[in-house]
Design a protein around this motif. Structure first.
Motif, short mmCIF file in Angstrom:
data_model
loop_
_atom_site.label_atom_id
_atom_site.label_comp_id
_atom_site.label_asym_id
_atom_site.label_seq_id
_atom_site.Cartn_x
_atom_site.Cartn_y
_atom_site.Cartn_z
N LYS A 137 0.81 -1.22 0.00
CA LYS A 137 0.00 0.00 0.00
C LYS A 137 0.85 1.27 0.00
O LYS A 137 0.30 2.37 0.00
CB LYS A 137 -0.89 0.02 1.25
CG LYS A 137 -2.02 -0.99 1.23
CD LYS A 137 -2.92 -0.79 2.45
CE LYS A 137 -4.11 -1.73 2.40
NZ LYS A 137 -5.01 -1.52 3.56
N LEU A 138 2.15 1.10 0.02
CA LEU A 138 3.02 2.26 0.23
C LEU A 138 3.42 2.89 -1.09
O LEU A 138 3.53 2.23 -2.13
CB LEU A 138 4.28 1.85 1.00
CG LEU A 138 4.07 1.25 2.39
CD1 LEU A 138 5.40 0.96 3.05
CD2 LEU A 138 3.24 2.17 3.27
N THR A 139 3.68 4.17 -0.99
CA THR A 139 4.33 4.93 -2.05
C THR A 139 5.43 5.75 -1.39
O THR A 139 5.34 6.09 -0.20
CB THR A 139 3.33 5.88 -2.76
OG1 THR A 139 2.74 6.75 -1.79
CG2 THR A 139 2.27 5.08 -3.50
N PRO A 140 6.49 6.08 -2.14
CA PRO A 140 7.59 6.83 -1.53
C PRO A 140 7.12 8.15 -0.94
O PRO A 140 6.33 8.88 -1.54
CB PRO A 140 8.56 7.04 -2.69
CG PRO A 140 8.27 5.91 -3.64
CD PRO A 140 6.81 5.67 -3.52
N GLY A 141 7.57 8.43 0.29
CA GLY A 141 7.22 9.67 0.96
C GLY A 141 5.97 9.59 1.80
O GLY A 141 5.60 10.57 2.47
N MET A 142 5.29 8.46 1.83
CA MET A 142 4.07 8.31 2.61
C MET A 142 4.40 8.13 4.09
O MET A 142 5.33 7.40 4.45
CB MET A 142 3.27 7.11 2.09
CG MET A 142 1.97 6.84 2.86
SD MET A 142 1.09 5.40 2.20
CE MET A 142 0.55 6.04 0.62
N ARG A 143 3.61 8.78 4.94
CA ARG A 143 3.75 8.60 6.38
C ARG A 143 2.98 7.34 6.78
O ARG A 143 1.88 7.07 6.29
CB ARG A 143 3.23 9.82 7.13
CG ARG A 143 4.01 11.10 6.87
CD ARG A 143 3.44 12.26 7.65
NE ARG A 143 3.60 12.07 9.07
CZ ARG A 143 4.70 12.38 9.78
NH1 ARG A 143 5.74 12.91 9.14
NH2 ARG A 143 4.75 12.18 11.07
N VAL A 144 3.57 6.56 7.70
CA VAL A 144 2.98 5.28 8.08
C VAL A 144 2.93 5.17 9.60
O VAL A 144 3.50 5.99 10.32
CB VAL A 144 3.79 4.10 7.50
CG1 VAL A 144 3.83 4.16 5.99
CG2 VAL A 144 5.21 4.10 8.08
#
Length: 387
Positions: free
Chosen positions: A360-367
């Motif tokens: 579900k991630l993309t670069p720069g996403m906060r998790v």
């Protein structure tokens, strides 16, 4: 001048709540991901081959003299020591030859003694001109001939005694003996066809297998010369084998020989390893799976195989920064071992990597990172992934 009308607070309050709710909806949800810290460990690189076990020593027991077999003095399949008597051949004719050789030697010794006395008697007579040169020369020649006869008789006696000793067939080594291939009363001899039994030394066994030239080159790159021990290295190219029930044999062996040339038809070369076999679990002749330690990557960076993704640009992994932002990191990977991958370049110590939820991630996403093993957090992650 007209005064401005004041808006009642009761009317503005719902507006603020509505705006706050809209802002909350506008902010994207932070996905929950499972993370692990990068670990370092010694990674063992092994090669798997098909090998065949054979005894360290395998000797065929054959008769060295001809005669009728009188007795057998061993238990079939039992252990025998070096020089233990195994078979007895009728020794009568060989004893007679020994006695005859002794008599002949005794006779030749007596003649040699007489010839020596003749020389000693004629020498002073010759000096006094009471005996001719011919008489003295004949006496000396007779003495030398008698001494030669003594030597020949001694050799005949040694040969006869040696043949007599061969009537007792002894074990040439310490090991385990096979069943007997002849019965009492059989005429045996040194023709090469009279195989009596075999003795194998099975407390140490050898395993032969074939290696590819590629594996050999990889070992050479790490300065590993198969068949030679290097005390400066913290590890040695050890060999492990499997038993008939596919369990791993607990004792390890060491490669002691590697063929100096490659078979042009198969592209492989022969390798031999020696293994201790005190309990005789490894049986000569059986096939086995061989694992050879080819290399050890010491203090290598290791990540779970499931955390690494592949795309056209290469292998990558998601790294979580300290501010909980996901960073896409391309890697230079090394060998794969079961469920782990060695990372040659791209990761440092104490970095956190995403092992679950990275789809579900993309670069720069906060998790929202949770540590692997946190059951409650993992349940949250599963619910998020099933949405």
């Amino acid at each position: 001048m007209k005064r401005k009308k004041k808006i009642p607070v009761l009317i503005l309050l719902p507006l603020f709540v509505l705006l706050a709710a809209c802002r909350k909806k506008a902010e994207p949800e932070r996905p929950v991901v499972t993370v692990e810290k990068v670990s370092r460990e010694d990674v063992k690189i092994t090669g798997e081959y098909v090998g065949r076990i054979r005894a360290a020593s395998h000797v065929e027991i054959r008769a060295r003299v001809e005669g009728y077999l009188e007795s057998i003095t061993f238990e079939e399949g039992g252990k025998v020591n070096r020089n233990d008597p195994l078979f007895h051949i009728n020794p009568a004719q060989y004893k007679a030859r020994v006695e005859k050789a002794k008599a002949q030697l005794k006779k030749d010794i007596a003649q040699a003694a007489k010839a020596k006395r003749d020389v000693e008697r004629l020498s002073p007579l010759y000096e006094q001109n009471a005996a001719s040169q011919l008489d003295l020369d004949n006496a000396i020649a007779a003495s030398e001939n008698a001494e030669a006869n003594v030597a020949m008789s001694q050799a005949d006696l040694d040969q006869a005694e040696l043949e007599l000793s061969y009537t007792v067939v002894r074990s040439p080594l310490c090991g385990y003996i096979s069943k007997r291939y002849v019965d009492i009363g059989t005429l045996v001899g040194p023709s090469g066809k009279s195989l009596l039994a075999t003795v194998v030394k099975s407390d140490t066994v050898l395993v032969d297998f074939k290696m590819t030239a590629l594996d050999y080159l990889r070992s050479q790159q790490r300065n590993v010369e198969l068949g030679r021990q290097d005390s400066s290295r913290s590890w040695q190219p050890a060999v492990t084998v499997t038993l008939a029930d596919n369990t791993e044999y607990p004792l390890k062996g060491i490669v002691d020989f590697a063929d100096p040339q490659v078979d042009p038809q198969t592209g492989t070369f022969g390798v031999r390893a020696e293994l201790p076999n005190p309990s005789r679990k490894l049986l000569p002749g059986q096939f086995t799976r061989v694992k050879l330690l080819l290399d050890v990557h010491e203090h290598a960076v290791v990540v779970p195989r499931k955390a690494v993704s592949i795309e056209k640009g290469g292998a990558f992994i998601y790294v979580i920064r300290r501010d909980s932002v996901a960073e896409k990191r391309f890697l230079q990977t090394g060998p794969e071992l079961e469920n782990s991958v060695v990372v040659e370049r791209g990761l440092g110590d104490n970095e956190q990597i995403v092992v679950e939820g990275y789809h579900k991630l993309t670069p720069g996403m906060r998790v929202i990172p949770v540590k692997a093993g946190d059951e409650q957090a993992i349940e949250i992650l599963k619910k998020e992934m099933n949405r």
